[in-house]
Design an enzyme around this catalytic site. Structure first.
Site, PDB file in Angstrom:
ATOM      1  CG  HIS A 275      -1.722  -1.208   1.418  1.00  0.00           C
ATOM      2  ND1 HIS A 275      -2.101  -1.686   2.654  1.00  0.00           N
ATOM      3  CD2 HIS A 275      -2.238  -2.075   0.517  1.00  0.00           C
ATOM      4  CE1 HIS A 275      -2.834  -2.782   2.500  1.00  0.00           C
ATOM      5  NE2 HIS A 275      -2.921  -3.042   1.215  1.00  0.00           N
TER       6      HIS A 275
ATOM      7  CG  ASP B 236      -5.448  -5.807   3.103  1.00  0.00           C
ATOM      8  OD1 ASP B 236      -6.361  -6.622   2.899  1.00  0.00           O
ATOM      9  OD2 ASP B 236      -4.736  -5.324   2.205  1.00  0.00           O
TER      10      ASP B 236
ATOM     11  CG  MET C  32      -2.795   1.136  11.257  1.00  0.00           C
ATOM     12  SD  MET C  32      -2.671   2.919  11.470  1.00  0.00           S
ATOM     13  CE  MET C  32      -1.047   3.047  12.198  1.00  0.00           C
TER      14      MET C  32
END
Length: 340
Positions: free
Chosen positions: A193, A281, A278
């Site tokens: 991400h 996922d 964080m």
């Protein structure tokens, strides 16, 4: 209250960022610096919760300032880069290697009147998220033992390495991918991400080819494919399928989507690795890989910048091995060498 220092040689940029934070009730600018030297001094003096850092500055550039801050007064750092195109991608990810947590691109025409609501909400959200992270002093890594001995499950032949990471993950992903030898006899899939440019940076750092995945790609051993921004990456009949379904766990690409797809298609052939990040996922996807007979690895808490995703996976009993980052390359090597 979140205390922030803004570092940028442009007084206009600093003023625009202050205007953005004035829209909040929980972010306050406690200091400004026009060069890296001043940023280092202010960070030591004011002890902010986060430093916003430009990279191209006089006297001391942003990369050097990041190194100094992380060595002497570790603080979460968010880099604001003028561009994340080809020209600046090396500097952006070099900042992450030195300890910055994330990188954002400055919009063109950076003025209060032209800043989009999207950028405003994104930078506020990132500051709130990154300011909560406990960062550590950057020292040469020390050798640590894996918490769980690594062994292949009986009868399994690993052909696929799947890696998922988020906040604090780019450097961890780089460490793993850079350890893979040329000719590594397995297909590699990566979801990270972060902003664009990650695949290009990894390719320059690695012994194996790394590139953004394209819809319809045939995945081959020895090549790493990175999920592109705003697309979920899945596999079907030996080919990549990119889909633009709704975000999963507020993420697109989502680690869960990739891991579940690989578990369904390839089962015990998969080694899934979940790194710093964080949220949660990847936890459900890692569960599916394990249920289908694959091997699952989570980065340990001490070596994580953010222990959220690995912690969620461990809590779901999705993890075969909890391993310090420094030992994950060797663990992967043993798992794939065990095929012979």
């Amino acid at each position: 209250m979140i205390k922030v220092i803004i570092t940028d040689d442009s007084a206009l940029t600093r003023e625009v960022i202050k205007d953005i934070f004035r829209l909040t009730s929980d972010i306050i600018v406690v200091g400004e610096a026009a060069d890296g030297t001043a940023a280092v001094e202010l960070t030591q003096k004011l002890k902010p919760d986060l430093v916003l850092m430009d990279l191209m500055m006089p006297i001391m550039d942003g990369l050097t300032a990041i190194e100094e801050i992380m060595a002497h007064s570790p603080t979460p750092i968010l880099v604001l880069s003028a561009s994340l195109g080809d020209r600046d991608v090396n500097n952006a990810f070099a900042a992450i290697k030195r300890g910055a947590l994330d990188v954002m691109a400055k919009p063109e025409g950076f003025t209060t009147d032209t800043i989009s609501p999207c950028f405003t909400s994104d930078i506020i959200e990132k500051v709130r998220m990154l300011a909560r992270i406990k960062v550590i002093r950057r020292r040469p890594p020390t050798r640590r033992r894996a918490m769980v001995a690594s062994e292949s499950k009986p009868g399994e032949t690993h052909r696929i390495l799947a890696i998922g990471a988020s906040t604090g993950g780019p450097q961890a992903v780089m460490k793993i991918v850079r350890s893979l030898p040329a000719g590594f006899d397995a297909s590699i899939f990566i979801v990270q991400h972060i902003a664009s440019g990650f695949a290009q940076w990894l390719n320059r750092e690695s012994n194996i080819p790394v590139r953004l995945a394209k819809d319809g790609d045939v995945f081959l051993p020895g090549t790493a494919l990175v999920a592109p921004s705003n697309y979920h990456m899945t596999v079907s009949d030996g080919k990549i399928k990119l889909i633009k379904d709704q975000p999963v766990n507020s993420c697109r690409p989502s680690i869960d989507v990739l891991f579940k797809s690989l578990a369904l298609e390839h089962g015990g052939a998969v080694v899934g690795v979940l790194l710093s990040g964080m949220g949660k996922d990847g936890a459900e996807g890692l569960t599916q890989i394990r249920k289908q007979g694959g091997m699952t690895i989570a980065q340990d808490e001490k070596s994580c910048a953010v222990f959220g995703m690995p912690k969620a996976a461990i809590a779901m009993d999705a993890v075969d091995m909890i391993v310090p980052l420094g030992d994950i390359p060797q663990t992967i090597s043993r798992l794939f060498d065990a095929r012979s």
